[in-house]
Every structure is written in C-alpha cells, then in structure tokens.
Design a protein around this motif. Structure first.
Motif: not given
Ligand code: TYD
Length: 199
Positions: A8-10, A12-15, A38-40, A49-51, A66-68, A70-72, A91-95, A100-102, A149-151
């Motif tokens: 989940i966000d927070g 530490g996965k990006s670190t 991802e998202p790329t 998605l970033r927007k 969109h996520f699917h 972008d992943r392909l 990869t920082d995030r994948y399927v 988990a989020y959708q 909005s995802f957090e």
């Molecule tokens: P995140 O890796 O947290 O980006 P940042 O390092 O910029 O914070 O990813 C951004 C958000 O995208 C995160 O809150 C979760 C969401 N997300 C989904 O909801 N579904 C997905 O399939 C992916 C890849 C990300």
C-alpha cells in the motif's frame, strides 16, 4: 528475472525498489538492471491515470481498463525487451496493485486476476511490503500536504486485505515498518534465493 515490488501507499515500496536496483547495479552493472514503475508516464493510459491522482478518479471500469492497457504497453515496450536481453527488471507496482486498489472484495480480486492474467507475464518474485494502516497514513501525511485520491483510509484498508489474500510461491512478504536498510537486506535475501533457483 522479473521482480514486482508491491504494497500500500506508505509501505516503503518505492524506496525499496530504488535501493534494490541500486544494490543490484553495484553488484552486476548498470546494463543488467532496469527499474520501472506503474502507472507509466509512457502511454496515454498511464498519463491519464497520473492526472486522475490529482484531479479525481475515473469510473471504476474505465480505471481498470486504463491500468490494464498501460500494463500491456509497459510489458511490450519495457519489460519484455529487457527480459529478452537477460536483464533483471524491477517494477514498482504491477498487476497485484490493480487487484488491491480496483477490486471491491476478495472474490472480485480473484475474478479480475483471472480475466487479466492470460495477457500478462507472471513475475518470478513479488516482494510484498506489509505495514499497519495507521503507520502508512502517518508516513503519507508526513510526505505530502494532501493525500491523493488513491490514498484514502478505506481504500488502503481494502488494498491491504487483498494483498494479504494473494497466494503463490512467487510472493515474499516483508515488514515495511522496519528501517529502509533492514527492509533492503530482507528483500535481497529473497532475490538471492530466487536467483539461485534460476541458475
Ligand atoms: P504509486 O506507486 O503510489 O505512485 P507514487 O510513487 O507517485 O505515489 O502509485 C500511484 C497510485 O496508483 C497508487 O496510489 C495506487 C494506484 N494504482 C492503482 O490503483 N492500481 C494499479 O494497478 C496501479 C499500478 C496503481
């Protein structure tokens, strides 16, 4: 070798993804390691998605599509070409992030996975960072003035529950609440184990 870092966000996965890539580059050389996320920022779907993180989320079905897509795109343009050259891809995030989020719940996550999996390749290793929701929320609020909005708490709670339900030999769970150095060493041991199984 294809490694996904999830949590989940927070958590530490990006670190972790960044430090893991740096360590593997030190050991193997920069031409052997690709760090991606991802998202790329590369495809129109990823950019949309970033927007939406800043401007409000898309309707659920559209968001999943969109996520699917972008992943392909990510697989075709970045991941598969690098794997074909024998590189290690992190990869920082994948399927699992989409599940988990959708997904609405565990059954929905399973159904979503079955629908998407035929078009994907499976990681050799999924490093899953686990952390209490309260700790994750505290870290997020320290890092930014406002949550994206995802957090939201309920989103993170459901995401953590779905991550916890994922099963398979490719998953390695690590405690994301520890110091970054400790998390890195714990992750490296999982990577070494996998690399040895590969050779
Ligand atoms: P995140 O890796 O947290 O980006 P940042 O390092 O910029 O914070 O990813 C951004 C958000 O995208 C995160 O809150 C979760 C969401 N997300 C989904 O909801 N579904 C997905 O399939 C992916 C890849 C990300």
């Amino acid at each position: 070798m294809f490694i996904a870092v999830e949590g989940i966000d927070g958590s530490g996965k990006s670190t972790l993804a960044r430090e893991l890539a740096a360590r593997l580059i030190d050991e193997l050389g920069a031409d052997r390691v690709v760090l991606t996320r991802e998202p790329t920022e590369l495809s129109p779907w990823g950019r949309r998605l970033r927007k939406s993180e800043r401007e409000g989320r898309l309707p659920r079905d559209e968001e999943i599509a969109h996520f699917h897509k972008d992943r392909l795109f990510h697989l075709d343009e970045i991941i598969k070409p690098a794997l074909a050259l024998g590189k290690i891809v992190i990869t920082d995030r994948y399927v699992d992030s989409t599940l988990a989020y959708q997904a609405h719940d565990l059954a929905d996550a399973e159904a979503l996975y079955r629908a998407m999996a035929p078009e994907l390749i499976e990681p050799d290793l999924v490093l899953l960072l686990e952390i209490p929701i309260a700790t994750a929320l505290m870290r997020i609020s320290e890092a930014r003035a406002e949550n994206t909005s995802f957090e939201r708490e309920e989103t993170l709670r459901r995401a953590a529950e779905i991550y916890a339900s994922r099963r398979g030999t490719r998953y390695r769970r690590r405690d994301g609440g520890q110091a970054p150095q400790v998390v890195l060493e714990a992750a490296l041991s999982a990577v070494q184990e996998r690399l040895q199984a590969h050779n």
